[in-house]
Scaffold this motif. Structure first.
Motif, PDB file in Angstrom:
ATOM      1  N   VAL A   1     -57.438 -56.186  49.243  1.00  0.00           N
ATOM      2  CA  VAL A   1     -57.544 -54.776  49.591  1.00  0.00           C
ATOM      3  C   VAL A   1     -57.665 -53.969  48.318  1.00  0.00           C
ATOM      4  CG1 VAL A   1     -56.435 -52.814  50.727  1.00  0.00           C
ATOM      5  CG2 VAL A   1     -56.198 -55.120  51.681  1.00  0.00           C
ATOM      6  N   ALA A   2     -58.734 -53.203  48.196  1.00  0.00           N
ATOM      7  CA  ALA A   2     -58.944 -52.361  47.016  1.00  0.00           C
ATOM      8  C   ALA A   2     -58.395 -50.972  47.267  1.00  0.00           C
ATOM      9  CB  ALA A   2     -60.433 -52.284  46.676  1.00  0.00           C
ATOM     10  N   ALA A   3     -57.914 -50.353  46.214  1.00  0.00           N
ATOM     11  CA  ALA A   3     -57.408 -48.982  46.338  1.00  0.00           C
ATOM     12  C   ALA A   3     -58.554 -48.041  46.712  1.00  0.00           C
ATOM     13  CB  ALA A   3     -56.771 -48.540  45.030  1.00  0.00           C
ATOM     14  N   GLN A   4     -58.258 -47.062  47.519  1.00  0.00           N
ATOM     15  CA  GLN A   4     -59.273 -46.092  47.904  1.00  0.00           C
ATOM     16  C   GLN A   4     -59.680 -45.265  46.684  1.00  0.00           C
ATOM     17  OE1 GLN A   4     -57.751 -43.779  51.141  1.00  0.00           O
ATOM     18  NE2 GLN A   4     -58.454 -45.249  52.659  1.00  0.00           N
ATOM     19  N   PRO A   5     -60.961 -45.246  46.341  1.00  0.00           N
ATOM     20  CA  PRO A   5     -61.379 -44.493  45.153  1.00  0.00           C
ATOM     21  C   PRO A   5     -61.268 -42.992  45.377  1.00  0.00           C
ATOM     22  CG  PRO A   5     -63.289 -45.255  46.374  1.00  0.00           C
ATOM     23  CD  PRO A   5     -62.092 -45.858  47.042  1.00  0.00           C
ATOM     24  N   GLU A   6     -60.900 -42.289  44.323  1.00  0.00           N
ATOM     25  CA  GLU A   6     -60.883 -40.838  44.409  1.00  0.00           C
ATOM     26  C   GLU A   6     -62.315 -40.313  44.272  1.00  0.00           C
ATOM     27  OE1 GLU A   6     -57.226 -38.907  42.531  1.00  0.00           O
ATOM     28  OE2 GLU A   6     -57.529 -40.664  41.272  1.00  0.00           O
ATOM     29  N   ASP A   7     -62.544 -39.122  44.779  1.00  0.00           N
ATOM     30  CA  ASP A   7     -63.874 -38.527  44.706  1.00  0.00           C
ATOM     31  C   ASP A   7     -64.284 -38.364  43.241  1.00  0.00           C
ATOM     32  OD1 ASP A   7     -63.768 -38.352  47.441  1.00  0.00           O
ATOM     33  OD2 ASP A   7     -62.998 -36.303  47.427  1.00  0.00           O
ATOM     34  N   GLU A   8     -65.506 -38.773  42.932  1.00  0.00           N
ATOM     35  CA  GLU A   8     -66.009 -38.635  41.567  1.00  0.00           C
ATOM     36  C   GLU A   8     -66.266 -37.164  41.257  1.00  0.00           C
ATOM     37  OE1 GLU A   8     -66.321 -40.836  39.203  1.00  0.00           O
ATOM     38  OE2 GLU A   8     -65.575 -42.472  40.459  1.00  0.00           O
ATOM     39  N   ARG A   9     -66.030 -36.796  39.986  1.00  0.00           N
ATOM     40  CA  ARG A   9     -66.210 -35.410  39.563  1.00  0.00           C
ATOM     41  C   ARG A   9     -67.234 -35.353  38.441  1.00  0.00           C
ATOM     42  NH1 ARG A   9     -64.274 -32.334  43.355  1.00  0.00           N
ATOM     43  NH2 ARG A   9     -64.765 -30.660  41.850  1.00  0.00           N
ATOM     44  N   ASP A  10     -67.949 -34.245  38.354  1.00  0.00           N
ATOM     45  CA  ASP A  10     -68.891 -33.976  37.263  1.00  0.00           C
ATOM     46  C   ASP A  10     -68.236 -32.938  36.358  1.00  0.00           C
ATOM     47  OD1 ASP A  10     -71.014 -32.684  35.699  1.00  0.00           O
ATOM     48  OD2 ASP A  10     -72.367 -33.913  36.920  1.00  0.00           O
ATOM     49  N   LEU A  11     -67.908 -33.346  35.130  1.00  0.00           N
ATOM     50  CA  LEU A  11     -67.165 -32.471  34.230  1.00  0.00           C
ATOM     51  C   LEU A  11     -67.942 -31.196  33.923  1.00  0.00           C
ATOM     52  CD1 LEU A  11     -64.767 -31.902  32.394  1.00  0.00           C
ATOM     53  CD2 LEU A  11     -65.874 -33.274  30.596  1.00  0.00           C
ATOM     54  N   LEU A  12     -69.255 -31.322  33.650  1.00  0.00           N
ATOM     55  CA  LEU A  12     -70.032 -30.139  33.292  1.00  0.00           C
ATOM     56  C   LEU A  12     -70.124 -29.154  34.466  1.00  0.00           C
ATOM     57  CD1 LEU A  12     -72.931 -31.759  31.214  1.00  0.00           C
ATOM     58  CD2 LEU A  12     -70.922 -30.520  30.370  1.00  0.00           C
ATOM     59  N   GLU A  13     -70.341 -29.689  35.667  1.00  0.00           N
ATOM     60  CA  GLU A  13     -70.428 -28.793  36.824  1.00  0.00           C
ATOM     61  C   GLU A  13     -69.082 -28.119  37.108  1.00  0.00           C
ATOM     62  OE1 GLU A  13     -71.924 -30.995  40.096  1.00  0.00           O
ATOM     63  OE2 GLU A  13     -73.986 -31.121  39.329  1.00  0.00           O
ATOM     64  N   ASP A  14     -67.997 -28.871  36.963  1.00  0.00           N
ATOM     65  CA  ASP A  14     -66.672 -28.274  37.175  1.00  0.00           C
ATOM     66  C   ASP A  14     -66.376 -27.205  36.121  1.00  0.00           C
ATOM     67  OD1 ASP A  14     -66.180 -29.782  39.412  1.00  0.00           O
ATOM     68  OD2 ASP A  14     -65.042 -31.340  38.370  1.00  0.00           O
ATOM     69  N   LEU A  15     -66.797 -27.453  34.868  1.00  0.00           N
ATOM     70  CA  LEU A  15     -66.596 -26.449  33.820  1.00  0.00           C
ATOM     71  C   LEU A  15     -67.397 -25.191  34.120  1.00  0.00           C
ATOM     72  CD1 LEU A  15     -66.533 -28.574  30.544  1.00  0.00           C
ATOM     73  CD2 LEU A  15     -64.688 -27.133  31.426  1.00  0.00           C
ATOM     74  N   ALA A  16     -68.637 -25.377  34.578  1.00  0.00           N
ATOM     75  CA  ALA A  16     -69.454 -24.215  34.924  1.00  0.00           C
ATOM     76  C   ALA A  16     -68.813 -23.400  36.037  1.00  0.00           C
ATOM     77  CB  ALA A  16     -70.863 -24.672  35.332  1.00  0.00           C
ATOM     78  N   ALA A  17     -68.170 -24.106  36.993  1.00  0.00           N
ATOM     79  CA  ALA A  17     -67.531 -23.416  38.119  1.00  0.00           C
ATOM     80  C   ALA A  17     -66.301 -22.642  37.664  1.00  0.00           C
ATOM     81  CB  ALA A  17     -67.163 -24.426  39.198  1.00  0.00           C
ATOM     82  N   VAL A  18     -65.464 -23.223  36.816  1.00  0.00           N
ATOM     83  CA  VAL A  18     -64.230 -22.537  36.409  1.00  0.00           C
ATOM     84  C   VAL A  18     -64.497 -21.433  35.385  1.00  0.00           C
ATOM     85  CG1 VAL A  18     -62.819 -24.570  36.891  1.00  0.00           C
ATOM     86  CG2 VAL A  18     -63.665 -24.212  34.577  1.00  0.00           C
ATOM     87  N   LEU A  19     -65.587 -21.588  34.587  1.00  0.00           N
ATOM     88  CA  LEU A  19     -65.888 -20.548  33.599  1.00  0.00           C
ATOM     89  C   LEU A  19     -66.524 -19.327  34.257  1.00  0.00           C
ATOM     90  CD1 LEU A  19     -67.276 -22.689  30.620  1.00  0.00           C
ATOM     91  CD2 LEU A  19     -65.154 -21.357  30.647  1.00  0.00           C
ATOM     92  N   GLY A  20     -67.386 -19.586  35.252  1.00  0.00           N
ATOM     93  CA  GLY A  20     -68.113 -18.462  35.852  1.00  0.00           C
ATOM     94  C   GLY A  20     -68.953 -17.785  34.779  1.00  0.00           C
TER      95      GLY A  20
END
Length: 724
Positions: free
Chosen positions: A633-652
């Motif tokens: 049984v493998a651990a359920q993977p967490e949702d992958e994130r895109d660092l650049l897109e997340d930075l663009a979202a938090v910076l606005g």
């Protein structure tokens, strides 16, 4: 004897006569002994023990030699003593007869084997269970063989009797012929002598026989009395003296001690019943029950079990116990009956046995895991499937230990995934980190936001689980379905120090709403929620949530209001209380690990949780990882994130300094664990790997939105060129 205000009871050694009552006033003065007209009769000298009834230590005795006039106890007291003696003899005989009946029934029905089989089943001892089943089968086979051989045995005995009779006749014939040939006497003389001896035996039997119907019952009663003395015990109100029965306190809570305790509760209606000659009916006589004694007694009119419960501290004192060692309740099927369980002195102290899954074994989410022992010594299984937990108690009382034990058992099931959020800084759950899906601790906003996000995601996931159940044509998740379909794996969410979530100014209302919705709907979807707080109240553990929570545990708590906030309104009044438990302090362990439980067993009661140290927890987690790996049984993977897109979202459209961005990223994606552990330096290094160079203006490392957008545009252009 210089105590004119004292009363003495003289118990004569070596005699069965009732005690003698002596007061200094009853002894003649010296001048009266020589008065004219008095008989010159020496005063009796008695070797005995004087019991000082008004001493601080009950039963304290002093060996003395008393010279003086004495008087017996009043005639009414002697009559009562005689009645108690007669009742004691009759009860002892009845106990002896009962012992014979029980032994006969056991012999006829293999009672010993049946009890051992039930005990092995209750203890889960498969080896002992198999052994006793085999013993019972052998005993049954041996009895069957004996019964089958019985007709042949009867025929054999008849043949033997016939052979003996023929042989005896032959011997007599030979002897008579020899006597006749020798001329000693006539041959018939031998037969006449034998017949005369037989006639004498029958005459003796006929003479004794009229006494048999009289002697046999007496002998039988004596045998029953001796058997009763061997196996039985008389209640104190019969075996003790009248004074002891009225005021004595005994560590064995038999019927007499219980009546004494009730008599001294200062309940007016109960006192009136005693004065009116109330005779209690014991529905269940005192019997051994686990690590204590249990009795059921029908209460008189106008006396409720609730009245007794309110006097629990006094009741415990009268029974020479602490309040937590005495549990008066009212059975559901026996209204008006006091069901009293009294623990052995000190039964709730000392270490509990090791956790059953400490060194071997696997967990099963759908069957539950061992979490505690009841005060009778039985292992209690904590349900996980279709169950949720609310846990409260003072700091140092053991509430986190209960969560850790239940969680470790769940993690030994390879199918289980667990998320733990602790709204405080501690290392309680650190040994489980390698096996957990999420572990976030701390007092920061990011932990609250991540916890709320997980609850919302889990609620959304119920739709996925519902569609999966529809596909399988099932109404609820089972182990077989969870093994086949990863969408239906069991999930456990632990929220420790949950008051920080529900009392949060911004997120508290939303957290309560989603928690109630999730707990109400998650029962058949294999989702378990566990909430814990040191300060239970309508704010920290909202009533809406507790009303639908199945398993509730209250460790040492400060007051009635807090007790009822976790265990339910009216619990304290009904005797379901943890107020008497003591938390761990510098002076001692108190009642750490002991909690009042509702939902763990059929009836609320005290439980003692198992304890697993952090070092032991680490070893259990290593075993859990091996079990999961072996199960594939493998651990359920967490949702992958895109660092650049997340930075663009938090910076606005606003510039931010590099040191502020990890917290903003964690709030933006609370379920993405790498953001929770990210530092400013690590973020700068990751951006450099992505080709984004952050300027070190004044050592503040400003990050501009244009810089991130340029990096995204460059990456998109490179992707297009690569595709061409």
């Amino acid at each position: 004897m210089s105590h004119p205000d004292r009363r003495f009871y003289v118990v004569r050694d070596g005699e069965d006569a009732p005690p003698l009552h002596l007061t200094p006033a009853s002894a003649p003065r010296d001048h009266e002994q020589d008065a004219p007209g008095r008989d010159a009769e020496p005063h009796p000298v008695i070797e005995g023990r004087v019991l000082f009834k008004d001493d601080a230590e009950p039963g304290k005795s002093l060996q003395v030699r008393i010279v003086g006039s004495i008087t017996r106890l009043p005639r009414s007291e002697r009559a009562r003593a005689g009645a108690r003696g007669t009742a004691g003899v009759l009860l002892t005989v009845a106990q002896g007869v009962r012992s014979w009946i029980v032994r006969a029934y056991d012999a006829a029905t293999f009672g010993v084997h049946r009890r051992q089989i039930r005990a092995a089943e209750a203890a889960g001892d498969r080896e002992a269970l198999a052994e006793w089943i085999e013993r019972k089968q052998r005993a049954q086979q041996a009895r069957h063989t004996r019964l089958a051989d019985l007709p042949g045995m009867v025929v054999g005995l008849a043949k033997l009797a016939g052979a003996v009779a023929a042989g005896t006749g032959g011997v007599l014939l030979v002897v008579s012929i020899g006597v006749g040939m020798a001329g000693v006497a006539e041959p018939t003389t031998v037969f006449a002598a034998v017949f005369s001896a037989v006639r004498s035996v029958f005459s003796a039997v006929a003479f004794v026989w009229p006494a048999v119907p009289v002697v046999a019952p007496l002998a039988l009663a004596l045998a029953a009395y001796l058997e009763g003395r061997r196996v039985g015990a008389l209640p104190r109100w019969i075996s003790g003296s009248a004074e002891e029965a009225a005021t004595g306190r005994d560590v064995i809570p038999d019927e007499g001690a219980i009546l004494n305790a009730l008599r001294n509760l200062e309940i007016s209606a109960l006192n009136k019943a005693f004065r009116g000659g109330w005779r209690p009916r014991f529905v269940l006589p005192t019997e051994r029950d686990g690590k204590g004694y249990r009795t059921q007694v029908e209460l008189p009119p106008a006396v409720t079990v609730e009245m007794i419960v309110k006097k629990k501290p006094v009741l415990a004192h009268n029974l020479v116990r602490f309040p937590v060692e005495v549990w008066p309740t009212e059975p559901r099927n026996l209204p008006g009956v006091l069901d009293l369980w009294v623990a052995d002195q000190g039964a709730l102290t000392g270490p509990v046995p090791p956790w059953p899954l400490l060194t071997d074994g696997v967990g099963d989410y759908f069957k539950g895991v061992p979490v505690a022992m009841d005060i009778r010594g039985k292992t209690i299984i904590g349900r996980l499937f279709e169950a949720n937990y609310g846990i409260a108690g003072m700091m140092g009382s053991g509430k986190s230990t209960l969560i850790i034990t239940a969680l470790l058992g769940a993690l030994l099931d390879p199918l289980v995934d667990a998320d733990v959020f602790v709204m405080a800084v501690n290392a309680d759950y650190d040994p489980m980190k390698p096996r957990l899906r999420t572990l976030m601790t701390g007092t920061g906003e990011e932990v609250v936001e991540a916890c709320l996000a997980t609850l919302r995601d889990m609620y959304d996931d119920l739709n996925v689980r519902g569609k999966a159940l529809q596909e399988h044509g099932a109404r609820a998740v089972t182990r077989e379905l969870a093994e086949k379909d990863a969408r239906l794996r069991p999930r456990i969410i632990v929220i420790d120090e949950c008051q920080a979530l529900f009392m949060h100014e911004e997120y508290g209302a939303a957290a309560l709403e989603i928690a109630v919705k999730l707990e109400s709907a998650a029962r058949k979807y294999a989702v378990t929620l566990i909430f814990a707080t040191p300060e239970p109240s309508s704010a920290s553990l909202p009533r809406r949530l507790m009303a639908i929570t199945s398993n509730k545990a209250c460790f040492a708590i400060g007051d009635q209001t807090s007790n009822d906030a976790i265990l339910g309104t009216g619990s304290y009044t009904a005797g379901i209380s943890a107020v008497g438990l003591e938390p761990k302090t510098d002076e001692g362990p108190g009642d750490v690990g002991t909690f009042m439980a509702r939902g763990f067993t059929a009836k609320p009661g005290l439980l003692r949780g198992y304890y697993v140290t952090q070092a032991e927890a680490g070893v259990v987690v290593e075993r859990a990882l091996r079990i999961r790996e072996k199960a594939g049984v493998a651990a359920q993977p967490e949702d992958e994130r895109d660092l650049l897109e997340d930075l663009a979202a938090v910076l606005g459209g606003e510039m931010r300094y590099l040191a502020d961005l990890p917290a903003l990223l964690s709030r933006h994606a609370p379920r993405w664990a790498p953001y929770a552990r990210l530092s400013g330096k690590q973020l700068r290094e990751q951006l450099a790997e992505l080709g984004v160079k952050v300027p070190s203006t004044g050592n503040k490392w400003p990050v501009y939105p244009d810089l991130i957008r340029e990096a995204l545009a460059l990456r998109a252009a490179q992707a297009v060129d690569g595709a061409n």
